[in-house]
Design a protein around this motif. Structure first.
Motif, mmCIF file in Angstrom:
data_model
loop_
_atom_site.group_PDB
_atom_site.id
_atom_site.type_symbol
_atom_site.label_atom_id
_atom_site.label_comp_id
_atom_site.label_asym_id
_atom_site.label_seq_id
_atom_site.Cartn_x
_atom_site.Cartn_y
_atom_site.Cartn_z
ATOM 1 N N ILE A 92 3.580 -8.321 9.670
ATOM 2 C CA ILE A 92 3.117 -8.017 8.310
ATOM 3 C C ILE A 92 4.267 -8.074 7.311
ATOM 4 O O ILE A 92 4.087 -8.437 6.144
ATOM 5 N N ILE A 118 -3.373 -11.799 7.484
ATOM 6 C CA ILE A 118 -3.359 -10.327 7.463
ATOM 7 C C ILE A 118 -4.687 -9.772 7.965
ATOM 8 O O ILE A 118 -4.730 -8.759 8.696
ATOM 9 N N GLN A 319 3.243 -1.056 5.158
ATOM 10 C CA GLN A 319 2.885 -1.956 4.062
ATOM 11 C C GLN A 319 3.319 -1.381 2.719
ATOM 12 O O GLN A 319 3.900 -2.074 1.880
#
Length: 480
Positions: A92, A118, A319
């Motif tokens: 990611i 993703i 993230q």
């Protein structure tokens, strides 16, 4: 002045040559980046670690070129490699690096691909997040009016996968059918392997074992023909699960052994743990509890170690942290870019100043040349005037010479005439003298008479000579 012009010309030549060399070097580096990306993508399903090595080389060169599209492609390939190795956090991280660079490059197809990647990452972790990124991919695809069959087929495949995990089999099959129609038309063999595998899994889930085995075998043959190690291992997992359900322990063990070998080749730790899970299920079915317990302990130990990587919350936290880091990095890049732009502006100003100096020098030189030309024209005019005067003087001298020559010719003519006249005037008395002398010798004339006549002749000769001298020296007597 000439030295300055030569120096400026040399500087401009060096700048031009350096620009040409940079362009040539950038073209070579761009080609190398594209080659690394293509090689990394080709081996992603057979040796994902090699994909990462190619991607790292591509990232280094792409950053040197400062081309956002190439940087994004390189990070996306690295993200795929990390994903297929089961390292979700690293995957990611690279995906978001790629996304930010695709956005800077305004590359919509790249953004859609990243949203798809993703969504695949969240497929087995958080179905809602998976759908969220899928919707983003489809919305962007439609809003930009994109036309890419591979991307559209992949979107439908991911929709089918997530709906299958939601046990909404009708929607899942509908999306698989849409993907099948596109793949059949454009012939992407890797997507076909994925589609056949998904069809095999969904048919197994709804209890259609024969159809499931048919799809899985077809997918396995295609994957082997393409040397796709990771899909082969995944398909073997599904076949092993099917054989376990059918109590075909022998074929289940064969599939597990073959699949585990391919999982080792693909270096995917997550897939290796999945084989441990299926092996545990097989041994449990065989009622080989001791061996089943060994697999269970290994699974529990690996799950404890890897929980944070599989956790949706952990990915979301990563993230958020990564976005913050990306924002700081972008600010840093913007500052560096501003500094670079300032340095370029300063260099441009210096170059412009040099050019202005050259223009001023050239202008002054032109002005001096014009003044010199004007002086030369005046000098030429003066020389021309003097030449005309000399020509007139020469012409006047020629006239004088001609006049003097004519006068001399006339005088010479007169002298000739005077000489002829003198000769005539003198020769007569001399002839008389000679005759008198002859007569006196012969005794025809007396001596006294002869002397008197001779005196008369001599006087006549003397008078003629005096008269001739007077004529020569007296210009009033013109003529004889």
């Amino acid at each position: 002045m000439k030295k300055i012009l030569v120096f400026v010309c040399l500087m401009l030549s060096v700048i031009r040559l350096s620009a040409y060399y940079r362009a040539f070097e950038e073209k070579q580096d761009s080609t190398s980046v594209l080659n690394y990306i293509a090689k990394g993508f080709d081996v992603r399903l057979s040796d994902a670690s090699q994909t990462i090595r190619y991607a790292d080389k591509a990232i280094t060169l792409a950053k040197k070129l400062q081309q956002h599209k190439l940087i994004a492609d390189a990070y996306r390939i690295k993200g795929l490699g990390e994903r297929y190795l089961g390292r979700n956090e690293k995957a990611i991280e690279n995906y978001f690096n790629a996304l930010s660079n695709y956005q800077l490059a305004k590359n919509s197809i790249g953004e859609v691909r990243i949203y798809l990647n993703i969504s695949s990452l969240y497929l087995e972790i958080d179905h809602d997040k998976c759908l969220e990124y899928l919707h983003d991919a489809m919305d962007l695809y439609n809003s930009k009016g994109l036309n890419n069959d591979d991307i559209l087929a992949s979107i439908y495949l991911n929709y089918g996968n997530v709906y299958q995990l939601h046990s909404n089999f009708n929607k899942s099959m509908a999306h698989y059918q849409k993907a099948y129609d596109i793949i059949s038309k454009q012939g992407n063999q890797e997507l076909k392997v994925t589609l056949l595998q998904n069809l095999g899994v969904i048919n197994f889930t709804i209890g259609n074992y024969d159809r499931s085995r048919q799809y899985l075998f077809e997918a396995l043959e295609s994957a082997k023909s393409l040397d796709l190690n990771l899909p082969i291992a995944q398909i073997d997992v599904s076949l092993a699960e099917l054989y376990i359900a059918l109590n075909d322990h022998v074929n289940a063990e064969k599939c597990l052994q073959e699949g585990k070998a391919y999982a080792v080749l693909s270096k995917n730790d997550k897939l290796l743990r999945l084989f441990d899970v299926k092996s545990y299920m097989l041994e449990l079915k065989r009622k080989n509890f001791e061996k089943a317990l060994t697999y269970l302990q290994a699974i529990h130990r690996q799950d404890s170690i890897q929980y944070s990587s599989r956790s949706s919350a952990a990915l979301s936290l990563f993230q958020a942290r990564y976005k913050q880091e990306m924002l700081e990095q972008q600010n840093k890049q913007m500052k560096e870019q501003r500094r670079y732009q300032i340095s370029i502006a300063v260099g441009s100003i210096i170059l412009a100043a040099l050019l202005i100096v050259v223009v001023v020098l050239l202008t002054n030189n032109v002005k001096r040349n014009i003044a010199t030309n004007r002086k030369l024209k005046l000098l030429n005019a003066e020389i021309s005037t003097q030449k005309d005067n000399l020509d007139r003087i020469n012409h006047h001298l020629e006239e004088i010479i001609d006049e003097r020559t004519l006068d001399l010719q006339l005088k010479n003519k007169k002298l000739a005439e005077y000489s002829s006249h003198l000769s005539h005037q003198i020769r007569g008395p001399i002839a008389t003298l000679k005759g008198l002398m002859n007569l006196e010798r012969e005794g025809l004339v007396s001596q006294e008479e002869c002397i008197q006549m001779m005196i008369k002749c001599v006087s006549e000769i003397d008078d003629n000579i005096i008269d001739m001298s007077d004529m020569l020296h007296n210009p009033d007597r013109a003529g004889l």
